[in-house]
Design a protein around this motif. Structure first.
Motif, short mmCIF file in Angstrom:
data_model
loop_
_atom_site.label_atom_id
_atom_site.label_comp_id
_atom_site.label_asym_id
_atom_site.label_seq_id
_atom_site.Cartn_x
_atom_site.Cartn_y
_atom_site.Cartn_z
N GLN A 1 0.82 -1.21 0.00
CA GLN A 1 0.00 0.00 0.00
C GLN A 1 0.86 1.26 0.00
O GLN A 1 0.51 2.25 -0.63
CB GLN A 1 -0.92 -0.01 1.22
N ALA A 2 1.97 1.17 0.75
CA ALA A 2 2.83 2.35 0.83
C ALA A 2 3.49 2.63 -0.52
O ALA A 2 3.68 3.79 -0.89
CB ALA A 2 3.89 2.15 1.91
N THR A 3 3.81 1.57 -1.25
CA THR A 3 4.50 1.73 -2.53
C THR A 3 3.76 2.70 -3.44
O THR A 3 4.36 3.53 -4.12
CB THR A 3 4.61 0.37 -3.25
N ARG A 4 2.44 2.58 -3.45
CA ARG A 4 1.64 3.45 -4.31
C ARG A 4 1.88 4.91 -4.03
O ARG A 4 1.94 5.73 -4.94
CB ARG A 4 0.16 3.17 -4.09
N ALA A 5 2.03 5.23 -2.72
CA ALA A 5 2.24 6.63 -2.37
C ALA A 5 3.70 7.01 -2.54
O ALA A 5 4.02 8.19 -2.62
CB ALA A 5 1.80 6.87 -0.94
N GLU B 1 0.96 7.55 -11.47
CA GLU B 1 0.16 8.38 -10.57
C GLU B 1 -1.32 8.24 -10.92
O GLU B 1 -2.18 8.07 -10.07
CB GLU B 1 0.61 9.82 -10.74
N LYS B 2 -1.59 8.31 -12.24
CA LYS B 2 -2.97 8.28 -12.71
C LYS B 2 -3.60 6.92 -12.39
O LYS B 2 -4.68 6.82 -11.84
CB LYS B 2 -3.00 8.55 -14.21
N ARG B 3 -2.84 5.85 -12.73
CA ARG B 3 -3.39 4.51 -12.55
C ARG B 3 -3.68 4.25 -11.07
O ARG B 3 -4.73 3.76 -10.70
CB ARG B 3 -2.40 3.48 -13.08
N TRP B 4 -2.74 4.60 -10.22
CA TRP B 4 -2.91 4.28 -8.81
C TRP B 4 -3.92 5.16 -8.11
O TRP B 4 -4.52 4.78 -7.13
CB TRP B 4 -1.55 4.32 -8.11
N PRO C 1 -1.56 15.10 -4.15
CA PRO C 1 -0.41 14.36 -4.66
C PRO C 1 0.75 15.28 -5.01
O PRO C 1 1.89 14.93 -4.81
CB PRO C 1 -0.95 13.66 -5.92
N ALA C 2 0.42 16.46 -5.49
CA ALA C 2 1.48 17.35 -5.96
C ALA C 2 2.42 17.76 -4.83
O ALA C 2 3.59 18.00 -5.04
CB ALA C 2 0.88 18.59 -6.60
#
Lengths: 295, 224, 283
Positions: free
Chosen positions: B146-150, B217-220, C274-275
């Motif tokens: 989960q952290a990987t996504r961020a 970024e978009k996908r996640w 996010p930015a």
């Protein structure tokens, strides 16, 4: 509220800092010979000299970061060194004493522009005479014949000239002519070439033992050797020729001839030697008098 | 084109050195940054304090100053000797550049990892403990994925920044793309064109990284 | 300690273990710092002679001048970068492809080229004259592009109701952008903006590569002066402290603004930013 307290504290701190400032210099330096100021000087047909007379003082371009050549004392703000003394001599013979000289520190890259714009009346600062520059400015002199040389530790006897550099680490300024020469002529291995931002960083690395030699014009190296004659020495086998001239506005032949006369008199009259001995001579390296090249 | 082709002996090694500096420093700072992040979330206060101190100092100091320190002040510590590098000055300064880049970037990597871990709700860990997962299982299959996504998108930014920061080594005797132009001027080449080639090199490297970052970024962001 | 994802609240046994770790940690830390201090002291870095330079009035004024040069480049660069960022953020959000695509290209371009190369291009390539202009131009274009991204993300993160409502009351596109969206985006993105400004402040140090006489340039110069005993370590410590202080001041100011913002409640709660992470990481 907190912002204001902080601002007041900062201001008070700043004031306290400047209030305890010490004047003067850390080490005493031997005074260079004083020059006699000439009176009633005439340079007919010189635009620059007319400007000087109208202004009532001369503006001289110098370097501020070359010890022994053109150096601004960070504590007193005074300029000293061989180039500066030559500049003073010329000013004195033009009729302007120490109190009527304004120095402007100009780095190598800005020299031509400063002379073209007339920001300075003349420039004295490790300024090599060459044909490319002669298209933009004119030169009096040379007042010194420098050549690429090596600065090493005083105890180092293994480096005696450019041919002994193999396997030694050599430092100079990034991309500069001297280091290109070392590269092109393969004087040492590519992995042994160190390129830093200025010569004092190279000298510092030499003192720490990270490099074995610093290479550039011997005049610059002598300046560092003169600061620490017990630590460094200049090898004394120049392997290039760099005649230093006094940069002047192009087409001001009248002033150029006048400055050449002044230099000739100084070289034959012994003043040149006494200036050398008071500045670069402290490095222990002997001087070779230059031969003027008038044009 | 002539400027590039005539001076391939400068551009070739310059670009290669940039990539080499980048790859090694990237690996180093990812490892060190993760360790630092571990320190910063550790339950032992002194570890947290040490991590915070490190990050605060390195993040608020210009990278040039870090380079400056390692090139000129660090040798005084006499931990390493110039002779340890097989007598090669190039290796000596290259190592300093690597250390400076790694230490500096690891502070940013640490912050990215830490904020990534913090995005995972505490409930996730509590739930996995309640299910009887071990610490390793919890970390490996619940928290880290989960952290990987961020973490990954901002990490890409950090790495792009690192790639560009390698040019600062130009002033510290490491030959890479930043120092090409300084050598070109001595050869009498047109500096502007020479520099534009360097700029193009970075654009070619950075744009794909940016595009990848955007798409991830978009996908996640949809998946969450 | 706030509850962490990774660790359980420690029991008595774990607390004992943590105390042991803490003791080891302190020992390692003290030993490390002690070693550095010892070695510097042994090589004479803390001798009075190496710090004497700091007492001279001329050196102090030189340093203050240099500090002012750093701050000046920062202030001018920051203002211009904000303007550049706002314009190009609006451009990127434009409905017209003719505007949007070039704006995006410009932003991507200046984000991709290293600042050192940008500054070199302005100084050696184009020749803008005084180094100050090249430094400011480089700082503006690079940070302005990053800020454009921040503003854009800020505008996109605003609820659509904001622009819909603005259109509903009869505002034009420009009005919606300048009166409604950008002001809110700036507020929402304040932390990210400030952290980019910290980057800008630090990057002004690159000016020393083209002889802009800022703090680091003077540090390098003073550190090489033989009469002061080449005080490289002392000057590094002093200059680093000045930079860290300035950056922390800025960060503190950012936190202060954020806190005040939260209190004023004029700012919209945004779900994801996010930015912000992206920018915090972009050095």
């Amino acid at each position: 509220m907190r912002v204001r307290t902080l601002a007041v504290a900062l201001l008070a701190g700043g004031l306290a800092l400047t209030a305890c400032g010490k004047e003067g210099t850390p080490g005493g330096s031997t005074p260079a010979p004083t020059q006699q100021v000439a009176t009633d000087v005439k340079v007919d047909g010189s635009e620059t000299f007319k400007k000087i007379q109208a202004r009532g003082k001369v503006v001289i371009g110098v370097k501020e970061d070359q010890p022994g050549l053109g150096y601004k004392d960070p504590t007193s703000g005074k300029y000293s060194g061989f180039d500066v003394e030559i500049a003073k001599l010329v000013a004195a013979k033009l009729g302007y004493g120490d109190d009527k000289i304004e120095y402007k520190a100009i780095a190598s890259a800005g020299r031509e522009q400063a002379l073209i714009n007339g920001d300075v009346d003349y420039y004295v600062g490790t300024y090599t005479i060459n044909d490319k520059r002669k298209q933009q400015v004119s030169f009096a002199g040379p007042y010194f014949t420098a050549g690429q040389d090596l600065l090493v530790k005083k105890t180092d006897n293994s480096i005696t000239g450019p041919e002994t550099l193999k396997g030694k680490k050599v430092c100079s300024v990034t991309g500069s002519t001297p280091i290109q020469k070392v590269k092109n002529e393969g004087l040492t291995e590519a992995s042994n070439i160190v390129e830093l931002q200025n010569y004092s960083q190279c000298v510092q690395q030499l003192e720490q033992g990270a490099v074995d030699a610093v290479t550039t014009d011997d005049a610059i190296l002598k300046g560092y050797a003169a600061q620490q004659p017990d630590v460094f020495k200049v090898v004394g086998k120049p392997f290039s020729k760099e005649p230093y001239g006094i940069g002047l506005a192009k087409d001001d032949k009248a002033l150029r001839d006048k400055v050449n006369d002044i230099l000739e008199e100084a070289i034959t009259g012994g003043q040149w030697e006494s200036i050398y001995n008071a500045t670069l001579g402290k490095s222990g390296s002997p001087a070779t008098k230059p031969v003027l090249e008038r044009y | 084109m002539d400027v590039l082709l005539d001076n391939l002996d400068l551009y070739g090694p310059g670009f290669l050195n940039t990539i080499e500096l980048f790859l090694i420093a990237a690996a180093g700072s990812l490892v060190l940054g993760t360790i630092l992040a571990m320190l910063r979330v550790s339950p032992v206060p002194i570890f947290r304090a040490a991590g915070t101190l490190y990050v605060t100092i390195l993040r608020n100091t210009p990278l040039t100053l870090v380079f400056f320190f390692f090139a000129f002040a660090f040798p005084l510590l006499k931990i390493v000797d110039a002779a340890d590098f097989g007598g090669s000055a190039a290796a000596y300064y290259f190592t300093f550049a690597l250390v400076s880049l790694t230490l500096y970037t690891s502070a940013f990597v640490c912050e990215v990892v830490r904020s990534g871990i913090n995005t995972v709700p505490v409930g996730q860990a509590e739930a996995s403990r309640a299910l009887g997962l071990t610490f390793g299982q919890m970390l490996g299959s619940i928290v880290l994925p989960q952290a990987t996504r961020a973490v990954v998108p901002p990490m890409m930014s950090t790495m792009i920044a690192l790639l560009k920061n390698t040019t600062i080594a130009a002033g510290f005797s490491v030959f890479q793309s930043g120092s090409i132009s300084l050598n070109l001027s001595e050869r009498g080449e047109n500096q502007l064109i020479g520099l534009l080639w360097v700029a193009l090199f970075f654009i070619i490297l950075v744009i794909p990284m940016t595009l990848l970052q955007r798409s991830l970024e978009k996908r996640w962001s949809i998946a969450r | 300690m706030s509850a962490s994802v990774l660790f359980d609240i420690p029991g008595p046994k774990a607390r004992m273990r943590y105390r042991l770790y803490a003791a080891i940690g302190i020992a390692v830390l003290v030993a490390g710092i002690g070693f550095v201090v010892y070695r510097f002291a042994a090589s004479g870095q803390f001798d009075a002679a190496k710090w004497e330079w700091l007492q001279y009035k001329n050196v102090q004024t030189t340093l203050l001048d240099a500090l002012w040069n750093t701050v000046r480049a920062f202030l001018v660069g920051a203002v211009l970068a904000m303007v550049f960022g706002a314009i190009f953020a609006a451009g990127q959000l434009s409905d017209h492809k003719v505007v949007r695509v070039p704006a995006m290209a410009v932003v991507e371009l200046f984000r991709a080229v290293p600042l050192v190369v940008l500054i070199f291009i302005f100084h050696y390539g184009i020749g803008l004259g005084a180094p100050f202009y090249s430094v400011v131009a480089g700082l503006t274009l690079y940070n302005g592009s990053v800020l454009a991204e921040v503003f854009r993300a800020g505008v996109l993160s605003l609820p659509r109701g904001q622009s819909e409502a603005a259109y509903a009351v009869g505002m034009r596109k420009t009005q919606v952008m300048t009166l409604v969206l950008l002001p809110q985006a700036v507020r929402a993105m304040m932390p990210a903006i400030i952290s980019q400004l910290v980057v800008l402040l630090k990057d002004s140090a690159l000016g020393f590569l083209i002889t802009y006489e800022e703090l680091l340039y003077q540090a390098r110069y003073l550190g090489g002066i033989f009469e002061f005993g080449r005080p490289l370590v002392p000057i590094t410590i002093v200059v680093a402290a000045i930079y860290i202080a300035m950056c922390l001041l800025l960060t503190w100011f950012a936190n202060y603004l954020e806190k005040r913002n939260r209190r004023s409640k004029k700012v919209l709660e945004l779900e994801a930013k996010p930015a912000e992470d992206v920018v915090a990481a972009a050095v």
